[in-house]
Design a protein around this motif. Structure first.
Motif, mmCIF file in Angstrom:
data_model
loop_
_atom_site.group_PDB
_atom_site.id
_atom_site.type_symbol
_atom_site.label_atom_id
_atom_site.label_comp_id
_atom_site.label_asym_id
_atom_site.label_seq_id
_atom_site.Cartn_x
_atom_site.Cartn_y
_atom_site.Cartn_z
ATOM 1 N N ILE A 6 -7.236 0.351 -12.816
ATOM 2 C CA ILE A 6 -6.452 -0.660 -13.550
ATOM 3 C C ILE A 6 -7.161 -1.090 -14.835
ATOM 4 O O ILE A 6 -6.918 -2.172 -15.364
ATOM 5 N N ASN A 12 0.827 -1.208 0.000
ATOM 6 C CA ASN A 12 0.000 0.000 0.000
ATOM 7 C C ASN A 12 0.867 1.266 0.000
ATOM 8 O O ASN A 12 0.365 2.343 -0.316
ATOM 9 N N GLU A 42 -11.747 1.554 -7.133
ATOM 10 C CA GLU A 42 -10.352 1.121 -7.201
ATOM 11 C C GLU A 42 -10.088 0.345 -8.486
ATOM 12 O O GLU A 42 -8.995 0.414 -9.050
ATOM 13 N N LEU A 48 -0.318 0.485 -8.446
ATOM 14 C CA LEU A 48 -0.353 -0.661 -9.345
ATOM 15 C C LEU A 48 -0.718 -0.229 -10.765
ATOM 16 O O LEU A 48 -0.269 -0.832 -11.748
ATOM 17 N N SER A 49 -1.490 0.836 -10.866
ATOM 18 C CA SER A 49 -1.908 1.308 -12.190
ATOM 19 C C SER A 49 -0.715 1.743 -13.041
ATOM 20 O O SER A 49 -0.792 1.761 -14.278
ATOM 21 N N LEU A 95 -5.154 0.938 -5.299
ATOM 22 C CA LEU A 95 -4.460 0.423 -6.483
ATOM 23 C C LEU A 95 -3.829 1.532 -7.306
ATOM 24 O O LEU A 95 -3.490 1.326 -8.486
ATOM 25 N N LEU A 117 -6.230 -10.473 -7.210
ATOM 26 C CA LEU A 117 -6.286 -9.506 -6.113
ATOM 27 C C LEU A 117 -7.141 -10.019 -4.955
ATOM 28 O O LEU A 117 -7.614 -9.234 -4.128
ATOM 29 N N LEU A 172 -4.071 -5.060 0.391
ATOM 30 C CA LEU A 172 -4.196 -3.917 -0.516
ATOM 31 C C LEU A 172 -5.571 -3.271 -0.359
ATOM 32 O O LEU A 172 -6.599 -3.948 -0.421
ATOM 33 N N LEU A 212 -9.896 -4.329 -0.629
ATOM 34 C CA LEU A 212 -10.502 -3.395 -1.575
ATOM 35 C C LEU A 212 -11.977 -3.220 -1.222
ATOM 36 O O LEU A 212 -12.699 -4.200 -1.059
#
Length: 343
Positions: free
Chosen positions: A316, A252, A312, A287-288, A284, A302, A281, A307
């Motif tokens: 992505i 995170n 979120e 992560l994107s 995100l 995931l 997590l 989440l």
């Protein structure tokens, strides 16, 4: 006869104050009114003090005994200049009044850690006289008797004590239970002290050091399956290769996810499958940034994270995914059928 007539006349026409009713009472004389205890209850509460009804009671009798509710309200209004005293009303500015109001707003005055339901809590773990222990031995010994896996954050020594942090109350409580269950080589019991704490120093937000990045790279290489172009980062934070080197990799945190992205970009850009389950997590955003670094990614796991909203997932959308696993996330409660998020 005359005296009798006069006496009869005197008894029938007595104009003296008090009247005959008062002369029958011993020791009071004709000029005494009724005592408070002799008054009817109605007069007692109307303000009389032995001389009949008070001024307010006489006013009520003139009006037929009825008082308008509007008049009463007007008398007690702030701008009327008159205010009836009510001994049972809440007095303004009474000490402590605001405190009870705040307690009601916070949930009926119940006490508890502030924001505990909404935010993660940090706890400071102190091992008295822990400086004489090597970190690998101490962490391994604690982990051997602790009922939960844990990651020591910012392990260091303060004077003669060994100190580190953990991020949730459940882990802290599990560590508390192992106090005095470990015996060192000198036959002393290892004591574990738990205290609530603010978050560790801001160093955790800095970029990883070169030696830490290299250790992360080695750890990820062990988890990579070249035949499937698959990278398994399940529960990465508790990986022994990272824990023993005091590397707290919380995905995170921006610096940690950026380090993972960098290793993928430089070493396995052909990545097809990525497993990020069990990493707690809840965001995100970082992560994107992998969208343009792993363009062939088709499967993303995931599951078992934290989440909470579909927003979120919007971060992505750039991935051309064929599989997305989301089970055991809070956002799954918004779907009616589990097949909607497992496919």
């Amino acid at each position: 006869m005359a005296m009798a007539d006069e006496g009869r006349h005197y008894n029938e026409h007595d104009d003296r104050v008090g009247g005959p009713a008062f002369r029958s009472k011993k020791g009071r004389g004709p000029f005494r009114g009724r005592m408070y205890s002799e008054q009817p209850p109605r007069q007692r509460h109307r303000g009389g003090v032995g001389w009949g009804p008070g001024p307010r009671a006489r006013f009520d009798e003139d009006e037929g005994g009825d008082v308008s509710m509007n008049d009463t309200l007007q008398d007690s209004s702030p701008g009327s200049g008159q205010r009836r005293f009510n001994p049972y009303s809440v007095r303004p500015n009474r000490r402590g009044e605001d405190r009870f109001d705040r307690d009601r707003e916070r949930g009926g005055g119940q006490r508890g850690p502030r924001g505990a339901a909404n935010r993660k809590s940090w706890f400071k773990i102190t091992i008295p006289c822990g400086k004489k222990y090597d970190k690998p031995w101490l962490i391994a010994a604690l982990q051997g008797v602790c009922s939960l896996q844990f990651t020591p954050v910012h392990f260091h020594y303060e004077k003669n004590n060994a100190v580190f942090f953990v991020e949730d109350a459940t882990t802290a409580n599990a560590l508390k239970m192992v106090s005095r269950k470990i015996t060192d080589k000198d036959s002393y019991k290892v004591v574990v002290i738990i205290n609530s704490s603010s978050s560790p120093p801001s160093f955790i937000q800095n970029e990883l050091k070169p030696e830490e990045l290299e250790q992360l790279k080695q750890c990820m290489s062990k988890r990579f399956d070249g035949s499937q172009q698959a990278l398994d980062l399940n529960s990465l934070r508790t990986d022994p290769d990272l824990v023993t080197h005091n590397i707290d990799l919380v995905l995170n945190r921006r610096n940690c996810m950026q380090a993972v992205n960098k290793v993928i970009e430089e070493n396995i850009p052909e990545l097809v499958s990525l497993n990020l389950s069990n990493n707690r997590l809840y965001r995100l955003d970082d992560l994107s940034e992998l969208v343009n670094k792993a363009t062939k990614l088709k499967s993303l796991n995931l599951s078992r994270n934290e989440l909470k909203t579909e927003r979120e997932l919007d971060k992505i959308k750039g991935f051309q995914l064929e599989e997305l696993w989301l089970d055991r996330n809070a956002l799954c409660d918004s779907f009616k059928d589990h097949s909607t998020y497992i496919r």
